[in-house]
Design an enzyme around this catalytic site. Structure first.
Site, PDB file in Angstrom:
ATOM      1  N   LEU A  24       0.680  -1.260  -0.064  1.00 59.01           N
ATOM      2  CA  LEU A  24      -0.007  -0.008   0.029  1.00 59.01           C
ATOM      3  C   LEU A  24       0.809   1.157   0.051  1.00 59.01           C
ATOM      4  O   LEU A  24       1.946   1.314   0.759  1.00 59.01           O
ATOM      5  CB  LEU A  24      -0.696   0.050   1.235  1.00 59.01           C
ATOM      6  CG  LEU A  24      -2.031  -1.108   1.281  1.00 59.01           C
ATOM      7  CD1 LEU A  24      -1.383  -2.008   2.442  1.00 59.01           C
ATOM      8  CD2 LEU A  24      -3.227  -0.361   1.888  1.00 59.01           C
ATOM      9  N   CYS A  25       0.478   2.265  -0.807  1.00 61.42           N
ATOM     10  CA  CYS A  25       1.109   3.365  -0.789  1.00 61.42           C
ATOM     11  C   CYS A  25       0.185   4.340  -1.011  1.00 61.42           C
ATOM     12  O   CYS A  25      -1.156   4.117  -1.355  1.00 61.42           O
ATOM     13  CB  CYS A  25       2.421   3.764  -1.791  1.00 61.42           C
ATOM     14  SG  CYS A  25       2.044   3.445  -3.343  1.00 61.42           S
ATOM     15  N   TRP A  26       0.297   5.753  -1.104  1.00 65.16           N
ATOM     16  CA  TRP A  26      -0.593   6.831  -1.454  1.00 65.16           C
ATOM     17  C   TRP A  26      -1.697   6.217  -2.575  1.00 65.16           C
ATOM     18  O   TRP A  26      -2.815   6.489  -2.395  1.00 65.16           O
ATOM     19  CB  TRP A  26      -0.145   8.215  -1.668  1.00 65.16           C
ATOM     20  CG  TRP A  26       0.220   8.682  -0.149  1.00 65.16           C
ATOM     21  CD1 TRP A  26       0.813   7.941   0.757  1.00 65.16           C
ATOM     22  CD2 TRP A  26       0.312  10.067   0.042  1.00 65.16           C
ATOM     23  NE1 TRP A  26       1.309   8.904   1.887  1.00 65.16           N
ATOM     24  CE2 TRP A  26       0.783  10.181   1.467  1.00 65.16           C
ATOM     25  CE3 TRP A  26      -0.001  11.314  -0.419  1.00 65.16           C
ATOM     26  CZ2 TRP A  26       0.935  11.273   2.050  1.00 65.16           C
ATOM     27  CZ3 TRP A  26       0.136  12.319   0.067  1.00 65.16           C
ATOM     28  CH2 TRP A  26       0.540  12.475   1.480  1.00 65.16           C
ATOM     29  N   LEU A  69      -3.871   3.600  -0.139  1.00 64.60           N
ATOM     30  CA  LEU A  69      -4.002   3.753   1.404  1.00 64.60           C
ATOM     31  C   LEU A  69      -4.617   5.088   1.669  1.00 64.60           C
ATOM     32  O   LEU A  69      -5.320   5.356   2.774  1.00 64.60           O
ATOM     33  CB  LEU A  69      -2.772   3.691   2.411  1.00 64.60           C
ATOM     34  CG  LEU A  69      -1.711   4.484   2.126  1.00 64.60           C
ATOM     35  CD1 LEU A  69      -1.880   5.919   2.866  1.00 64.60           C
ATOM     36  CD2 LEU A  69      -0.406   3.653   2.779  1.00 64.60           C
ATOM     37  N   GLY A  88      -0.916   3.418  -4.523  1.00 63.91           N
ATOM     38  CA  GLY A  88      -0.729   2.055  -4.731  1.00 63.91           C
ATOM     39  C   GLY A  88       0.011   1.729  -6.188  1.00 63.91           C
ATOM     40  O   GLY A  88       0.533   0.937  -6.228  1.00 63.91           O
TER      41      GLY A  88
END
Length: 140
Positions: free
Chosen positions: A59-61, A103, A63
């Site tokens: 997950l990242c800001w 996320l 994705g």
């Protein structure tokens, strides 16, 4: 089952995803540490590729970045998913072995539904075997 996990930030969505993995009795191999998103994506990819984990979740800001980084690892097929149908299709038709999610844009309950669809789709469609195999032979 072991799932490699990494996120470049923590919030209600990441906590819900981790809780859902734990509730399923899945061993979480958390590779996050003190790393930036490219390294997190690659670390999850390496854990899946080398057999440390069966599947991966990043997950990242958006994705997207962690998916791109994971996909740089040979043998990884990371898919960005935002709804359960996309996640299930990525497993079924592409044999995705890493799930990437935003996320920031996914509500915790939606992220858990996407995760469930990914995990509950056990095997790729045999009719797609030739296409999936081709993914390992494509060269830019």
């Amino acid at each position: 089952m072991r799932v490699a996990y990494g996120a470049d930030d923590a919030n209600e969505t990441t906590r819900a995803v981790q809780q859902s993995l734990g509730d399923r009795g899945i061993e979480i191999v958390d590779v996050t540490g003190d790393q930036q998103w490219p390294d997190i994506g690659a670390a999850v990819g390496r854990a899946v590729a080398d057999g440390t984990a069966d599947l991966g979740v990043v997950l990242c800001w958006t994705g997207t970045g962690t998916a791109i980084a994971a996909n740089k690892v040979t043998g990884v097929r990371a898919a960005l998913a935002w709804d359960p149908w996309i996640a299930a299709g990525a497993r079924k038709w592409n044999d995705a072995n890493v799930l990437a999610m935003s996320l920031k844009r996914l509500a915790p309950d939606v992220a858990v539904e996407v995760l469930a669809a990914f995990l509950d789709t056990p095997a790729p469609d045999p009719d797609e075997a030739a296409n999936i195999a081709r993914l390992g032979t494509l060269d830019g």
